[in-house]
Design a protein around this motif. Structure first.
Motif, PDB file in Angstrom:
ATOM      1  N   THR A  59       0.826  -1.212   0.000  1.00 27.53           N
ATOM      2  CA  THR A  59       0.000   0.000   0.000  1.00 27.53           C
ATOM      3  C   THR A  59       0.862   1.266   0.000  1.00 27.53           C
ATOM      4  OG1 THR A  59      -0.237  -0.236   2.378  1.00 27.53           O
ATOM      5  CG2 THR A  59      -2.072  -0.979   1.046  1.00 27.53           C
TER       6      THR A  59
ATOM      7  N   MET B  39       1.561   1.796  -3.524  1.00 23.56           N
ATOM      8  CA  MET B  39       0.370   2.317  -4.207  1.00 23.56           C
ATOM      9  C   MET B  39       0.209   3.800  -3.901  1.00 23.56           C
ATOM     10  SD  MET B  39      -2.502  -0.522  -3.572  1.00 23.56           S
ATOM     11  CE  MET B  39      -2.627  -2.015  -4.509  1.00 23.56           C
ATOM     12  N   GLU B  40       0.311   4.131  -2.616  1.00 27.67           N
ATOM     13  CA  GLU B  40       0.097   5.520  -2.187  1.00 27.67           C
ATOM     14  C   GLU B  40       1.110   6.456  -2.818  1.00 27.67           C
ATOM     15  OE1 GLU B  40      -1.450   6.353   2.150  1.00 27.67           O
ATOM     16  OE2 GLU B  40      -0.146   4.611   2.103  1.00 27.67           O
TER      17      GLU B  40
ATOM     18  N   ASP C 256       0.029   5.434  -7.336  1.00 28.77           N
ATOM     19  CA  ASP C 256      -1.072   6.369  -7.133  1.00 28.77           C
ATOM     20  C   ASP C 256      -0.922   7.588  -8.038  1.00 28.77           C
ATOM     21  OD1 ASP C 256      -3.394   6.614  -5.744  1.00 28.77           O
ATOM     22  OD2 ASP C 256      -2.558   8.031  -4.311  1.00 28.77           O
TER      23      ASP C 256
ATOM     24  N   TRP D 170      -1.700   6.579 -11.494  1.00 28.35           N
ATOM     25  CA  TRP D 170      -3.141   6.331 -11.577  1.00 28.35           C
ATOM     26  C   TRP D 170      -3.913   7.643 -11.594  1.00 28.35           C
ATOM     27  CZ3 TRP D 170      -6.172   2.894 -13.310  1.00 28.35           C
ATOM     28  CH2 TRP D 170      -7.482   2.758 -12.877  1.00 28.35           C
ATOM     29  N   GLU D 171      -3.527   8.563 -10.714  1.00 23.39           N
ATOM     30  CA  GLU D 171      -4.205   9.857 -10.659  1.00 23.39           C
ATOM     31  C   GLU D 171      -4.029  10.629 -11.967  1.00 23.39           C
ATOM     32  OE1 GLU D 171      -6.199  11.042  -8.326  1.00 23.39           O
ATOM     33  OE2 GLU D 171      -5.934   9.238  -7.108  1.00 23.39           O
TER      34      GLU D 171
ATOM     35  N   PRO E   5     -11.453   4.462 -15.668  1.00 19.40           N
ATOM     36  CA  PRO E   5     -12.303   3.269 -15.856  1.00 19.40           C
ATOM     37  C   PRO E   5     -12.104   2.603 -17.214  1.00 19.40           C
ATOM     38  CG  PRO E   5     -13.582   5.085 -14.989  1.00 19.40           C
ATOM     39  CD  PRO E   5     -12.261   5.643 -15.362  1.00 19.40           C
ATOM     40  N   ILE E   6     -12.050   3.410 -18.257  1.00 17.83           N
ATOM     41  CA  ILE E   6     -11.944   2.830 -19.603  1.00 17.83           C
ATOM     42  C   ILE E   6     -10.584   2.152 -19.787  1.00 17.83           C
ATOM     43  CG2 ILE E   6     -11.104   4.838 -20.945  1.00 17.83           C
ATOM     44  CD1 ILE E   6     -14.075   2.828 -22.040  1.00 17.83           C
TER      45      ILE E   6
ATOM     46  N   ALA F 229      -8.774   0.892 -17.369  1.00 17.39           N
ATOM     47  CA  ALA F 229      -8.798  -0.325 -16.540  1.00 17.39           C
ATOM     48  C   ALA F 229      -9.517  -1.443 -17.277  1.00 17.39           C
ATOM     49  CB  ALA F 229      -9.468  -0.036 -15.203  1.00 17.39           C
ATOM     50  N   ALA F 230     -10.635  -1.086 -17.942  1.00 19.73           N
ATOM     51  CA  ALA F 230     -11.401  -2.088 -18.697  1.00 19.73           C
ATOM     52  C   ALA F 230     -10.560  -2.634 -19.845  1.00 19.73           C
ATOM     53  CB  ALA F 230     -12.684  -1.464 -19.231  1.00 19.73           C
ATOM     54  N   ILE F 231      -9.846  -1.749 -20.534  1.00 17.27           N
ATOM     55  CA  ILE F 231      -8.998  -2.180 -21.655  1.00 17.27           C
ATOM     56  C   ILE F 231      -7.862  -3.071 -21.129  1.00 17.27           C
ATOM     57  CG2 ILE F 231      -7.355  -1.346 -23.413  1.00 17.27           C
ATOM     58  CD1 ILE F 231      -9.267   1.079 -23.761  1.00 17.27           C
TER      59      ILE F 231
END
Lengths: 181, 224
Positions: free
Chosen positions: B182, B185-186, B190, B193-194, B201-202, B204-206
């Protein structure tokens, strides 16, 4: 009562081990079922919640918000578990072809098992988190989240993809690949 | 063109480079490296004291051999079996490796282990057992992404204004392991990701789709 991350981490580990035992050729079909279940529940949640709440208030007129949250959480929990159980116990969607032999095959089985573990365990956790951990009122889990749990909650499947729409992408592509054979 | 464009391009090139390395080296080799790098990193994070002890032991043996060699050389020069009158001084490992060096030592051990794994997997795993493909490229990219938060804080430690946090948080057991994950991640994942913002979302889905499709593609190959 143990730490919630250990609780859900254990569920994910067990599912990962099931994936290892079953092989990734079978686990991929289950991944598809899990993703479909996540999509369906996310899609109906906003539409279904007012109906479920009204039904609950008709049966139990007394205002008890925690009991209502417990009902909603359990409804989605049961719906999700039943769908997943059908995926594991029933006829499994399989993709044609043979899986790789050891050790690559084993690693891939672990990988797909871990994805399924994350999706299942993460979804169970999500339906606790979004309704304020109603199971804690029964004493099953601790409502106090550790800093690790707070961080992990951000990475639950439904928190990463909160809308139902992106979940259609893997479903559609996997379905196409399954049909194409 | 925004201010972040060069950074984005650099990031994409970096990921593509590791994807290409993964594609060239094949799945089995890349998975071996991933296992060693991720497993070794977290194990060493939690057992920094043990890593320091092992390094001290190894260095102790090396210094011991050097000391014996030096004494032997001194005795040969002096022409006597007692090694002459002048004592030979050698520096012991505990004298230049203090407890404060634990994070540095564990990081160096991890880097050495990683380099060794890259070289050994190239030699030990035959090409036909480490098949190239989309999945190998993805695992290669995964390796590259893992190196960002592990190497970047050390590489840019000289530029404090960049402000990338360190991920060296020792701990023990499951909690220590989770804390390390973590922390990572932080601090850095992170940030990446930010930076993706509303595209999260898109993307992540891909990513999920590409990963599953890559695994399915290995089934097809197995059929031939």
């Amino acid at each position: 009562m143990g730490l919630i991350e250990v609780y859900f981490g254990s569920i994910a580990s067990i599912i990962t081990l099931i994936g290892l035992a079953q092989g990734y050729a079978r686990e991929l079909g289950r991944s598809m079922i899990i993703i479909v279940a996540i999509f369906l529940l996310l899609y109906v949640e906003d539409r279904l919640n007012p109906i479920l709440t009204s039904a609950w208030q008709m049966v139990f007129p007394a205002k008890d918000l925690s009991a209502q949250q417990l009902f909603l959480s359990n409804f989605y929990l049961v719906a999700f578990v039943v769908t997943i159980f059908a995926g594991y116990a029933g006829r499994v969607i399989t993709f044609s072809g043979q899986q790789w032999p050891m050790p690559q095959g084993t690693i891939l089985s672990l990988l797909v098992g871990a994805i399924n573990g994350y999706l299942i365990s993460g979804s169970l956790w999500y339906y606790q988190d979004v309704y304020g951990y109603p199971l804690s009122s029964l004493g099953w889990i601790s409502p106090e989240l550790s800093p690790i749990a707070v961080e992990l909650v951000r990475y639950l499947p439904q928190n990463i993809m909160p809308s139902a729409t992106p979940w259609v992408i893997p479903i559609a592509i996997l379905l196409l690949m399954r049909v194409r054979g | 063109m925004s201010e972040t464009t060069p950074g984005t391009v650099a990031f994409v090139l970096y990921v593509l480079l590791f994807g290409w390395i993964g594609f060239r080296r094949g799945l089995f080799r890349e998975l071996s490296v991933l296992t060693v790098s991720v497993g070794g990193f977290f194990l060493l994070q939690q057992n920094q004291g043990l890593a320091l002890d092992i390094v001290r032991q190894v260095l102790g043996i090396i210094f011991g051999v050097i000391s014996i060699g030096a004494k032997l050389l001194a005795s040969l020069r002096a022409g006597g079996a007692d090694g002459g009158q002048e004592p030979v001084y050698t520096l012991g490992p505990s004298e230049w490796l203090s407890e404060a060096d634990q994070p540095t030592v564990s990081f160096l051990v991890w880097s050495g282990l990683l380099l060794l794994t890259y070289m050994l997997t190239n030699k030990a795993i035959p090409d036909n057992q480490s098949s190239s493909g989309l999945l190998a490229a993805i695992i290669g990219m995964g390796n590259g992404l893992f190196y960002i938060p592990t190497f970047a804080p050390r590489l840019i430690a000289f530029i404090p204004e960049v402000g990338v946090a360190s991920v060296s948080t020792p701990g023990t057991g499951v909690q220590g392991f989770l804390r390390s994950v973590t922390d990572m991640m932080e601090s850095n994942f992170d940030n990446i990701w930010e930076a993706l913002g509303p595209q999260q979302p898109i993307l992540a889905a891909i990513a999920l789709t590409v990963l599953l499709v890559a695994v399915i593609s290995t089934l097809r190959r197995g059929q031939n």
